[in-house]
Design an enzyme around this catalytic site. Sequence first.
Site, short mmCIF file in Angstrom:
data_model
loop_
_atom_site.label_atom_id
_atom_site.label_comp_id
_atom_site.label_asym_id
_atom_site.label_seq_id
_atom_site.Cartn_x
_atom_site.Cartn_y
_atom_site.Cartn_z
N ASP A 1 54.83 -83.21 -0.41
CA ASP A 1 56.20 -83.69 -0.52
C ASP A 1 56.56 -83.93 -1.99
OD1 ASP A 1 58.62 -84.40 0.43
OD2 ASP A 1 58.04 -86.39 1.11
N GLU B 1 48.17 -75.52 6.38
CA GLU B 1 48.09 -76.22 5.11
C GLU B 1 48.89 -77.50 5.22
OE1 GLU B 1 49.79 -73.55 2.21
OE2 GLU B 1 48.69 -71.90 3.14
N CYS C 1 65.10 -122.47 -9.88
CA CYS C 1 65.66 -123.43 -10.84
C CYS C 1 67.10 -123.79 -10.50
CB CYS C 1 65.56 -122.90 -12.26
SG CYS C 1 66.73 -121.58 -12.59
N LYS D 1 51.76 -80.01 4.06
CA LYS D 1 53.06 -79.82 3.42
C LYS D 1 53.23 -80.94 2.41
CE LYS D 1 57.84 -78.76 4.57
NZ LYS D 1 58.59 -79.76 3.81
N LYS E 1 56.87 -81.06 11.06
CA LYS E 1 57.17 -82.32 10.36
C LYS E 1 56.61 -83.50 11.12
CE LYS E 1 60.30 -81.11 7.03
NZ LYS E 1 61.52 -81.39 6.36
N CYS F 1 69.49 -119.57 -7.96
CA CYS F 1 68.07 -119.25 -8.15
C CYS F 1 67.19 -120.15 -7.28
CB CYS F 1 67.70 -119.41 -9.62
SG CYS F 1 65.96 -119.13 -9.92
N CYS G 1 68.86 -114.36 -12.49
CA CYS G 1 68.97 -115.77 -12.84
C CYS G 1 69.12 -115.82 -14.36
CB CYS G 1 67.71 -116.54 -12.41
SG CYS G 1 67.62 -118.16 -13.18
N TYR H 1 50.33 -73.06 -3.40
CA TYR H 1 50.08 -72.60 -2.03
C TYR H 1 50.52 -71.17 -1.71
CZ TYR H 1 54.86 -74.39 -1.83
OH TYR H 1 56.17 -74.64 -2.09
N CYS I 1 63.61 -121.18 -16.54
CA CYS I 1 63.33 -120.93 -15.13
C CYS I 1 61.83 -120.64 -15.02
CB CYS I 1 64.18 -119.73 -14.70
SG CYS I 1 63.91 -119.21 -13.01
P1 AMP Z 1 62.02 -77.75 3.40
O1 AMP Z 1 62.33 -78.21 2.00
O2 AMP Z 1 61.91 -78.85 4.39
O3 AMP Z 1 62.88 -76.58 3.83
O4 AMP Z 1 60.54 -77.19 3.32
C1 AMP Z 1 60.24 -76.08 2.55
C2 AMP Z 1 59.51 -76.52 1.35
O5 AMP Z 1 58.25 -77.07 1.64
C3 AMP Z 1 59.17 -75.37 0.46
O6 AMP Z 1 60.24 -75.01 -0.36
C4 AMP Z 1 58.04 -75.92 -0.35
O7 AMP Z 1 58.54 -76.49 -1.54
C5 AMP Z 1 57.48 -77.06 0.47
N1 AMP Z 1 56.04 -76.96 0.77
C6 AMP Z 1 55.17 -77.97 0.61
N2 AMP Z 1 53.94 -77.61 0.94
C7 AMP Z 1 53.98 -76.31 1.29
C8 AMP Z 1 53.00 -75.36 1.72
N3 AMP Z 1 51.70 -75.70 1.85
N4 AMP Z 1 53.42 -74.11 1.97
C9 AMP Z 1 54.73 -73.76 1.84
N5 AMP Z 1 55.68 -74.62 1.45
C10 AMP Z 1 55.33 -75.89 1.17
ZN ZN Z 2 65.97 -119.40 -12.14
#
Ligand code: AMP
Ligand code: ZN
Length: 663
Positions: free
Chosen positions: A113, A109, A403, A111, A306, A400, A418, A220, A424
């Site tokens: 962010d 899957e 101006c 990951k 990662k 600036c 500024c 997930y 300006c």
């Molecule tokens: P880390 O924060 O680097 O320890 O990574 C773990 C975190 O990745 C988990 O707590 C989830 O919040 C996040 N995460 C994002 N996507 C997924 C996924 N597909 N499966 C499991 N965890 C995920």
């Molecule tokens: Zn200015």
Amino acid sequence: MKEKIQQLRDELNQHNYNYYVLDTPTISDYEFDQKLKELQALEQAHPEFYDENSPTVRVGGSITKNFPTVVHEYRMYSLDNSYSKEDIEEWEQRIIKTLGTDDISFTCELKYDGASIDLLYEDGKLKQATTRGDGIQGDDITANVRTIGSVPLQLRGDYPQRFYIRGEIVMPKKAFERLNQERVAAGEDPFMNPRNTASGSLKLQDTAEVAKRGLDCLLYFLVGDTGIATQFESLEKAREWGFKVPNYSRLCHSTQEVMDFINEWDTKRHTLPYETDGVVIKVNNVAQQQELGYTSKSPRWAMAYKYKAEQVDTQLESISYQVGRTGAITPVANLKPVLLAGTIVKRASLHNADQIEKLDIHIGDWVYVEKGGEIIPKIVGVNLDKREPDAVPVSYITHCPECDTELVRNEGEAQHYCPNTYHCPPQITGKIQHFISRKAMDIEGLGEETVELLFRSGVIENYADLYEITVEKLLPLERMAKKSAENIVKGIEKSKEVPFERVLFALGIRYVGETVAKKLARHYKNITALENTTVEQLVEVDEIGNQIATSVVNFFQEEYNKELINRLKEYGLQFELSAEATAGQTDTLKGKTFVVSGVFSLYSRDELKALIEQHGGKVGSSISSKTDYVIAGDKMGPSKREKAESLGVKIIDEVAFQSLIIS
Ligand code: AMP
Ligand code: ZN
């Protein structure tokens, strides 16, 4: 009536699902809003049918004073990290050893962010949403999570009676950009990245603000014993129940297939609407997962891979300084063009003077450039090996660039400014461009470039001048056709109908964004009241802090602004709330001051406050001898109650309040 309400709720849930999960809306936004308004009205008239999971909670309106701590029924683990094919093969070997078989398949899957979230569902309804916290306990942020469109409030299909599901709350790249544009428009510093902004948004106290942030929730993992045999199937199931589960996961039967998935998505992930920072590989078979179990920190059956943030080094040629509408200076790095994550990069943001100092950047340096969620990449470091011995450190400008006024930097602020606000050039055009923008006066026919042109040709010097424009004045300009000139004049004329709150936003008062403008308009009702207000009175208004209050008062004290506003008044712009906005206004509560405290079930706190004002009453922020009533909800603090009692202030509940305004 109950049936009608239920039918509207079902219908709106379905449309939410179509829009946020399937991404294929079947009705227009307008139709959706109409239905939502209808439901809101019915719910208000029939508080006995209140439902915490009604689609109307999506718009928010309640205030969360604090987020109670919740102990996780199932611990929320973190993930082990890997960075190479070897890491993954090693992991696979360990698993084979424990399980005594090499018949293992993996779900791969992406990951996501963002911020992890744990959702509890009972009887198909969202009961609780908790942050990860330290993994053992987190914060209850249910009210905020209910506003996120893709979080189902009512499940569909054959879901278990009670279960937890985990996922990630993310801020899509587009929402992030939009939010930053709005912040910059309101004179605020932009946020740094989508991930921190997502987790920050989840801790906002005003659910209505959360609702506007455009967050998304990707799921997930089903927790505990659901009777589903594999991870892959559980993703499919969750999708069937109405959750947003991205469809990119793949069942892999070897580490080679896993690596193929990883490599394929290394570049493809940049085309997704949200940020991802890796891949999560999970042993597919749940029985095998159970056999593998957990270390003290993470499951042995899952591994994160990662991605390296895409980074290149290139030479810094120079730094330019941009001046915004509010005078804020933004340094921008001009780079030797370089290919990064599929696009040619020539510029990078440097944020502010501190950032430049921290990175110790010299002109001509080879700098590392990274692409995160932002559209403009950022400089994350300097390749010192390649620094020329005679390279000179960047010295931040003192005046600036537009101006030549000496810059100022207010205490506690990152940005230089500024101060030549009204003379300006980029500040002048920036203010006019803000004035005509869609959410402000929305002047058709007029764009940012035309504003530049009009300013350069001396036709306008401020936004009031717009209303003196005639077709004759426009025609001599470069490439100005008669038709466009007429359209501009028509558009300007039409803007005289734009309602007060948007006019107020258009004035470009620092820190007065769309929401604050609306609040001020509703509270003060006309510009005269606002012109005559004081900082003390302003901070009494709900959610107006000192910074905003001071900025408003200063704005209206400035001679330059007074003159502009007087002219705008003469041109006939709307400087008071319209009859429509004041409809339903009464004097029933005239002369009475109310303090609202606690949590309510019939109304949100904002609704209560709006009702008080609508009926001529005043909303106070703290209980004093001037308070006539305290409207007390659940969880009103005991000290407040004591104070009200000792001052002899009447304490009423929301039902009693209702009868005050209805009778
Ligand atoms: P880390 O924060 O680097 O320890 O990574 C773990 C975190 O990745 C988990 O707590 C989830 O919040 C996040 N995460 C994002 N996507 C997924 C996924 N597909 N499966 C499991 N965890 C995920
Ligand atoms: Zn200015």
